[in-house]
Design a protein around this motif. Structure first.
Motif, short mmCIF file in Angstrom:
data_model
loop_
_atom_site.label_atom_id
_atom_site.label_comp_id
_atom_site.label_asym_id
_atom_site.label_seq_id
_atom_site.Cartn_x
_atom_site.Cartn_y
_atom_site.Cartn_z
N ALA A 291 0.83 -1.21 0.00
CA ALA A 291 0.00 0.00 0.00
C ALA A 291 0.86 1.25 0.00
O ALA A 291 0.61 2.20 -0.76
N SER A 292 1.87 1.26 0.85
CA SER A 292 2.75 2.42 0.92
C SER A 292 3.63 2.53 -0.32
O SER A 292 3.98 3.64 -0.74
N ARG A 293 3.98 1.40 -0.91
CA ARG A 293 4.79 1.41 -2.12
C ARG A 293 4.09 2.18 -3.23
O ARG A 293 4.73 2.94 -3.98
N SER A 294 2.77 2.02 -3.34
CA SER A 294 2.04 2.73 -4.38
C SER A 294 2.12 4.24 -4.17
O SER A 294 2.22 5.01 -5.13
N ILE A 295 2.11 4.68 -2.92
CA ILE A 295 2.26 6.11 -2.62
C ILE A 295 3.64 6.59 -3.04
O ILE A 295 3.79 7.64 -3.67
N MET A 296 4.65 5.81 -2.68
CA MET A 296 6.02 6.18 -3.04
C MET A 296 6.19 6.28 -4.55
O MET A 296 6.78 7.25 -5.07
N TYR A 297 5.66 5.30 -5.28
CA TYR A 297 5.81 5.32 -6.73
C TYR A 297 5.03 6.46 -7.36
O TYR A 297 5.49 7.11 -8.31
N GLU A 298 3.82 6.74 -6.85
CA GLU A 298 3.04 7.85 -7.37
C GLU A 298 3.79 9.17 -7.22
O GLU A 298 3.85 9.98 -8.15
N GLU A 299 4.38 9.37 -6.06
CA GLU A 299 5.11 10.60 -5.80
C GLU A 299 6.41 10.65 -6.60
O GLU A 299 6.77 11.69 -7.16
N THR A 300 7.09 9.52 -6.68
CA THR A 300 8.37 9.48 -7.39
C THR A 300 8.20 9.79 -8.87
O THR A 300 8.97 10.55 -9.46
N PHE A 301 7.17 9.22 -9.46
CA PHE A 301 6.99 9.38 -10.90
C PHE A 301 6.24 10.65 -11.27
O PHE A 301 5.83 10.82 -12.42
N ARG A 302 6.10 11.56 -10.32
CA ARG A 302 5.69 12.93 -10.62
C ARG A 302 6.86 13.73 -11.18
O ARG A 302 6.69 14.85 -11.64
N SER A 303 8.04 13.15 -11.12
CA SER A 303 9.28 13.84 -11.50
C SER A 303 9.51 13.79 -13.01
O SER A 303 9.78 12.71 -13.57
N PRO A 304 9.45 14.92 -13.71
CA PRO A 304 9.73 14.93 -15.15
C PRO A 304 11.16 14.48 -15.47
O PRO A 304 11.39 13.78 -16.46
N SER A 305 12.11 14.87 -14.63
CA SER A 305 13.50 14.52 -14.91
C SER A 305 13.74 13.02 -14.75
O SER A 305 14.54 12.43 -15.48
N LEU A 306 13.04 12.39 -13.80
CA LEU A 306 13.19 10.95 -13.63
C LEU A 306 12.62 10.20 -14.83
O LEU A 306 13.24 9.25 -15.32
N ILE A 307 11.48 10.62 -15.31
CA ILE A 307 10.89 9.99 -16.49
C ILE A 307 11.83 10.12 -17.68
O ILE A 307 12.06 9.15 -18.42
N GLU A 308 12.42 11.29 -17.85
CA GLU A 308 13.36 11.48 -18.96
C GLU A 308 14.60 10.62 -18.77
O GLU A 308 15.12 10.05 -19.74
N ALA A 309 15.08 10.51 -17.53
CA ALA A 309 16.27 9.69 -17.28
C ALA A 309 16.00 8.22 -17.56
O ALA A 309 16.85 7.52 -18.13
N ILE A 310 14.83 7.73 -17.18
CA ILE A 310 14.48 6.34 -17.44
C ILE A 310 14.39 6.09 -18.93
O ILE A 310 14.87 5.06 -19.44
N ARG A 311 13.78 7.01 -19.66
CA ARG A 311 13.67 6.85 -21.12
C ARG A 311 15.04 6.88 -21.78
O ARG A 311 15.33 6.10 -22.69
#
Length: 234
Positions: free
Chosen positions: A129-149
């Motif tokens: 349950a808490s993991r979903s909160i962490m992932y939701e907040e983490t993937f709000r990051s535009p720079s992280l999405i760009e880094a993963i891509r």
């Protein structure tokens, strides 16, 4: 604003109380786990006479967890944005792995010991349950999405099942190695002497090795994924 006589306004007192509660909650969650710590314990440890202080300032426990994550995400986003800007056109796996690892470790280094966010993150990811909160907040990051891509573009070809499996391995490696190093730094033992710079360097090495390692097929055969750039089916 500090008023005449050195007193603080109500808004300043409220902000200070919120910050104290966040620091206390992060530490207790990191050291004892999410379920072992109650709002009452957080309020008492933060020196709040009112045991409902956590609920008053943050609402639900999920809201408190989100607030702790967001407390760190702004600075991590700043660091990653700068790193991504330097390697945006790179096709080097190591360059993009650096963008995935260093923002968090550099942030923890800036804070200085003791820190609790790495261990708090490990506790968050251990609970579905808490993991979903962490992932939701983490993937709000535009720079992280760009880094993963950017990282994905550089990876060698591999079956989808292998890609998914190695993605899980990489997340566990980053989260739990940071948590272990944070604990070592907090305890002041020999394992913590190298600090965050060496932790980050080791994690980048490990990620590059993990993602470019040979793949064992269903028939037991082993191949080097770097020999092709075409993704294969599962």
């Amino acid at each position: 604003m500090v008023r005449a006589g050195g007193t603080r306004s109500r808004g300043e007192r409220s902000a200070a109380t919120r910050e104290l509660i966040l620091t206390t909650a992060e530490r207790l969650f990191a050291e004892h786990g999410l379920f072992a710590v109650s709002n009452r314990q957080i309020s008492e440890a933060a020196g709040q006479g009112n045991n409902t202080a956590v609920g008053y300032h943050f609402g639900t426990k999920a809201d408190l967890l989100r607030a702790i994550v967001r407390r760190h995400s702004e600075r991590i986003e700043q660091l990653r944005t700068a790193m991504v800007g330097q390697v945006r056109d790179s096709t080097d796996v190591r360059a993009w792995a650096t963008c995935l690892v260093h923002p968090a470790t550099d942030h923890l280094a800036e804070l200085g010991p003791p820190t609790w966010f790495a261990r708090f993150s490990a506790q968050m990811t251990a609970d579905p349950a808490s993991r979903s909160i962490m992932y939701e907040e983490t993937f709000r990051s535009p720079s992280l999405i760009e880094a993963i891509r950017g990282f994905d573009r550089c990876l060698p070809g591999m079956p989808a099942r292998v890609r998914a499996e190695r993605g899980d391995m990489a997340r566990l490696l980053m989260v739990h190695m940071c948590a272990e190093r944070e604990l070592a730094l907090a305890e002041g033992g020999a394992a913590g002497r190298d600090g965050w710079a060496m932790t980050a360097a080791g994690l980048v090495d490990a990620l590059v090795g993990l993602w470019t390692a040979p793949i064992t097929g269903p028939d037991g055969g082993i191949r080097d994924p770097r020999t092709t750039t075409k993704e294969e089916p599962a």
